[in-house]
Scaffold this motif. Structure first.
Motif, PDB file in Angstrom:
ATOM      1  N   ARG A   1      -8.681  -3.354   1.668  1.00 58.53           N
ATOM      2  CA  ARG A   1     -10.042  -3.209   1.919  1.00 58.53           C
ATOM      3  C   ARG A   1     -10.226  -1.560   2.742  1.00 58.53           C
ATOM      4  O   ARG A   1     -10.526  -0.609   2.696  1.00 58.53           O
ATOM      5  CB  ARG A   1     -11.139  -3.434   2.595  1.00 58.53           C
ATOM      6  CG  ARG A   1     -12.140  -4.978   2.258  1.00 58.53           C
ATOM      7  CD  ARG A   1     -12.447  -6.064   3.015  1.00 58.53           C
ATOM      8  NE  ARG A   1     -13.802  -5.174   3.583  1.00 58.53           N
ATOM      9  CZ  ARG A   1     -14.559  -4.965   4.400  1.00 58.53           C
ATOM     10  NH1 ARG A   1     -14.766  -6.361   4.907  1.00 58.53           N
ATOM     11  NH2 ARG A   1     -15.833  -5.193   4.322  1.00 58.53           N
ATOM     12  N   ALA A   2      -8.808  -1.016   3.086  1.00 53.25           N
ATOM     13  CA  ALA A   2      -8.711   0.606   3.270  1.00 53.25           C
ATOM     14  C   ALA A   2      -7.866   0.738   2.478  1.00 53.25           C
ATOM     15  O   ALA A   2      -7.225   2.052   2.546  1.00 53.25           O
ATOM     16  CB  ALA A   2      -7.213   0.102   4.261  1.00 53.25           C
TER      17      ALA A   2
ATOM     18  N   ARG B   1       0.808  -0.997   0.452  1.00 53.41           N
ATOM     19  CA  ARG B   1       0.152  -0.074   0.602  1.00 53.41           C
ATOM     20  C   ARG B   1       0.977   1.261   0.230  1.00 53.41           C
ATOM     21  O   ARG B   1       2.064   1.690   0.646  1.00 53.41           O
ATOM     22  CB  ARG B   1      -0.984  -0.157   1.190  1.00 53.41           C
ATOM     23  CG  ARG B   1      -1.882   1.013   0.746  1.00 53.41           C
ATOM     24  CD  ARG B   1      -3.442   0.546   1.744  1.00 53.41           C
ATOM     25  NE  ARG B   1      -2.767   0.158   2.908  1.00 53.41           N
ATOM     26  CZ  ARG B   1      -3.442   0.880   4.324  1.00 53.41           C
ATOM     27  NH1 ARG B   1      -4.395   2.078   4.011  1.00 53.41           N
ATOM     28  NH2 ARG B   1      -3.498   0.361   5.839  1.00 53.41           N
TER      29      ARG B   1
ATOM     30  N   VAL C   1      -6.766  -8.442   3.165  1.00 46.78           N
ATOM     31  CA  VAL C   1      -7.800  -8.036   3.099  1.00 46.78           C
ATOM     32  C   VAL C   1      -8.465  -7.019   3.517  1.00 46.78           C
ATOM     33  O   VAL C   1      -8.928  -5.812   2.727  1.00 46.78           O
ATOM     34  CB  VAL C   1     -10.208  -8.907   3.377  1.00 46.78           C
ATOM     35  CG1 VAL C   1     -10.460  -7.972   3.652  1.00 46.78           C
ATOM     36  CG2 VAL C   1      -9.852 -10.339   2.732  1.00 46.78           C
ATOM     37  N   SER C   2      -6.966  -6.618   4.728  1.00 43.45           N
ATOM     38  CA  SER C   2      -7.268  -5.248   5.464  1.00 43.45           C
ATOM     39  C   SER C   2      -6.242  -4.597   4.344  1.00 43.45           C
ATOM     40  O   SER C   2      -7.211  -2.927   4.966  1.00 43.45           O
ATOM     41  CB  SER C   2      -6.785  -5.650   7.193  1.00 43.45           C
ATOM     42  OG  SER C   2      -6.484  -4.027   8.155  1.00 43.45           O
ATOM     43  N   VAL C   3      -5.558  -5.117   4.292  1.00 39.76           N
ATOM     44  CA  VAL C   3      -4.925  -3.748   3.345  1.00 39.76           C
ATOM     45  C   VAL C   3      -5.997  -3.045   2.127  1.00 39.76           C
ATOM     46  O   VAL C   3      -5.664  -2.289   1.769  1.00 39.76           O
ATOM     47  CB  VAL C   3      -3.673  -4.407   2.684  1.00 39.76           C
ATOM     48  CG1 VAL C   3      -2.822  -3.599   2.094  1.00 39.76           C
ATOM     49  CG2 VAL C   3      -2.926  -4.954   4.155  1.00 39.76           C
TER      50      VAL C   3
ATOM     51  N   GLN D   1     -14.095 -11.206   0.120  1.00 41.87           N
ATOM     52  CA  GLN D   1     -14.615 -10.189   0.786  1.00 41.87           C
ATOM     53  C   GLN D   1     -14.262  -9.034   0.360  1.00 41.87           C
ATOM     54  O   GLN D   1     -15.043  -7.651   0.583  1.00 41.87           O
ATOM     55  CB  GLN D   1     -14.235 -10.229   2.063  1.00 41.87           C
ATOM     56  CG  GLN D   1     -14.448 -11.463   3.015  1.00 41.87           C
ATOM     57  CD  GLN D   1     -13.315 -12.368   2.837  1.00 41.87           C
ATOM     58  OE1 GLN D   1     -13.043 -12.543   1.896  1.00 41.87           O
ATOM     59  NE2 GLN D   1     -12.683 -12.884   3.740  1.00 41.87           N
ATOM     60  N   VAL D   2     -13.414  -8.542  -0.644  1.00 44.37           N
ATOM     61  CA  VAL D   2     -13.156  -7.997  -1.567  1.00 44.37           C
ATOM     62  C   VAL D   2     -13.224  -6.569  -2.634  1.00 44.37           C
ATOM     63  O   VAL D   2     -13.093  -6.037  -3.335  1.00 44.37           O
ATOM     64  CB  VAL D   2     -11.557  -7.349  -1.811  1.00 44.37           C
ATOM     65  CG1 VAL D   2     -10.930  -7.807  -0.097  1.00 44.37           C
ATOM     66  CG2 VAL D   2     -10.800  -7.938  -2.772  1.00 44.37           C
TER      67      VAL D   2
ATOM     68  N   ASP E   1      -5.360 -14.093   4.816  1.00 46.39           N
ATOM     69  CA  ASP E   1      -6.333 -13.629   4.731  1.00 46.39           C
ATOM     70  C   ASP E   1      -6.979 -12.073   5.272  1.00 46.39           C
ATOM     71  O   ASP E   1      -7.486 -11.164   4.555  1.00 46.39           O
ATOM     72  CB  ASP E   1      -7.528 -14.915   4.773  1.00 46.39           C
ATOM     73  CG  ASP E   1      -7.871 -15.842   3.508  1.00 46.39           C
ATOM     74  OD1 ASP E   1      -6.492 -16.402   3.576  1.00 46.39           O
ATOM     75  OD2 ASP E   1      -8.768 -16.232   3.658  1.00 46.39           O
ATOM     76  N   ARG E   2      -6.722 -12.453   6.031  1.00 44.98           N
ATOM     77  CA  ARG E   2      -6.782 -11.147   7.161  1.00 44.98           C
ATOM     78  C   ARG E   2      -6.318  -9.663   6.925  1.00 44.98           C
ATOM     79  O   ARG E   2      -7.005  -8.987   6.684  1.00 44.98           O
ATOM     80  CB  ARG E   2      -6.921 -11.388   9.143  1.00 44.98           C
ATOM     81  CG  ARG E   2      -7.070 -10.239  10.262  1.00 44.98           C
ATOM     82  CD  ARG E   2      -7.450 -11.150  11.142  1.00 44.98           C
ATOM     83  NE  ARG E   2      -7.982 -11.428  11.355  1.00 44.98           N
ATOM     84  CZ  ARG E   2      -8.315 -11.906  12.943  1.00 44.98           C
ATOM     85  NH1 ARG E   2      -7.915 -11.786  14.210  1.00 44.98           N
ATOM     86  NH2 ARG E   2      -9.125 -13.115  13.096  1.00 44.98           N
ATOM     87  N   THR E   3      -4.783 -10.102   7.127  1.00 43.49           N
ATOM     88  CA  THR E   3      -4.128  -8.635   6.536  1.00 43.49           C
ATOM     89  C   THR E   3      -4.145  -8.837   5.132  1.00 43.49           C
ATOM     90  O   THR E   3      -4.261  -7.583   4.348  1.00 43.49           O
ATOM     91  CB  THR E   3      -2.316  -9.237   6.407  1.00 43.49           C
ATOM     92  OG1 THR E   3      -2.821 -10.055   8.068  1.00 43.49           O
ATOM     93  CG2 THR E   3      -1.695  -8.445   6.425  1.00 43.49           C
TER      94      THR E   3
END
Length: 276
Positions: free
Chosen positions: A110-111, A54, A106-108, A133-134, A102-104
């Motif tokens: 979606r942010a 990112r 998706v977080s990156v 999820q994205v 997955d969690r990381t």
């Protein structure tokens, strides 16, 4: 040597590109993405490497923020083809038991305001199938959303474009491709514009997807010559055009394709639907 027309000096793409001062100008959070896969079909093939970084960019293409480099390997659950091993250098042993976080990831994603890939029509379906999820985010493609020929470049492959920008990198690994893409985005053309600015101008513009529904078989040649491409999944000829060209396109289709009846279908495309 750098100033001579008889030589071309190539510089390695930096892993850590320089960050410019943040002067308070409007910015976007951009996730730069690349995948390596077992093949070309997102319905049957799998991601074996996902890289994301990112960055924060001003709208005129200055890099003012740089996130952590993230790259994951993933076991596809079946042996790799010899061609994938040759291209990437990855082996079954490298991937055994590995998994994307997955969690990381998706977080990156979606942010981020925007996801950028070099061939987003390839990367996006794989990413959204693996991480549903994205789905529905905004995407831009440095391969197809930039008119490279109009800018004086030859070809559109990432390695060849970087060569023309005076840089080289170790290709066919996701993390290396992401580093190259970041270097591409911040590169300034002779007119002073950064390539990110050029990409943004095109990618954020709405377009129209024209589907030549039930076009007669004999129209295939003229459709192809017009720039339509056959979509195997939906089994129809398809072309994406600017909104300003829609009237002329309708008239052409009426004359060349639907003179005996029928009509095309149209749908508006934003960067949230494009390359999906």
């Amino acid at each position: 040597m750098d100033a001579s027309d008889d030589y071309r000096l190539l510089r390695r793409v930096p892993e850590e590109p320089p960050i410019e001062p943040d002067d308070g100008s409007p910015t976007m959070s951009v996730a730069v993405v690349d995948v390596e896969t077992t093949g070309l079909d997102p319905d049957s093939d799998r991601i074996v490497e996902l890289a994301i970084r990112r960055i924060r960019m001003t709208l005129d293409g200055r890099l003012v923020g740089l996130g952590e480099r993230r790259s994951w390997l993933e076991d596809p659950g079946r042996p790799l083809d010899a061609e994938v091993v040759r291209l990437t250098g990855l082996t079954d042993a490298d991937l055994e038991g590995r998994r994307i976080d997955d969690r990381t990831a998706v977080s990156v994603l979606r942010a981020s305001d925007l996801v950028v890939a070099h061939n987003a029509g390839f990367d996006r379906p794989f990413v959204e199938r693996r991480l549903p999820q994205v789905a529905g985010g905004a995407w831009a493609c440095t391969c197809n959303d930039v008119d490279w020929a109009a800018l004086g470049f030859e070809g559109r492959s990432l390695s060849h474009l970087m060569f023309q920008l005076g840089m080289f990198f170790d290709g066919h690994r996701a993390a290396s491709d992401v580093a190259a893409l970041i270097a591409m985005l911040v590169h300034r053309l002779r007119d002073g514009r950064a390539l990110f600015e050029v990409l943004l101008e095109t990618a954020r513009r709405d377009t129209v997807l024209v589907d030549a529904v039930d076009a007669p078989f004999e129209a295939a040649r003229v459709l192809r010559a017009r720039g339509y491409r056959w979509n195997q999944r939906d089994r129809r000829w398809r072309r994406e055009i600017g909104e300003e060209a829609l009237g002329a396109e309708c008239e052409w289709l009426d004359r060349k394709v639907y003179s005996s009846g029928g009509a095309p279908a149209y749908s508006r495309v934003t960067w949230r639907e494009r390359h999906a």
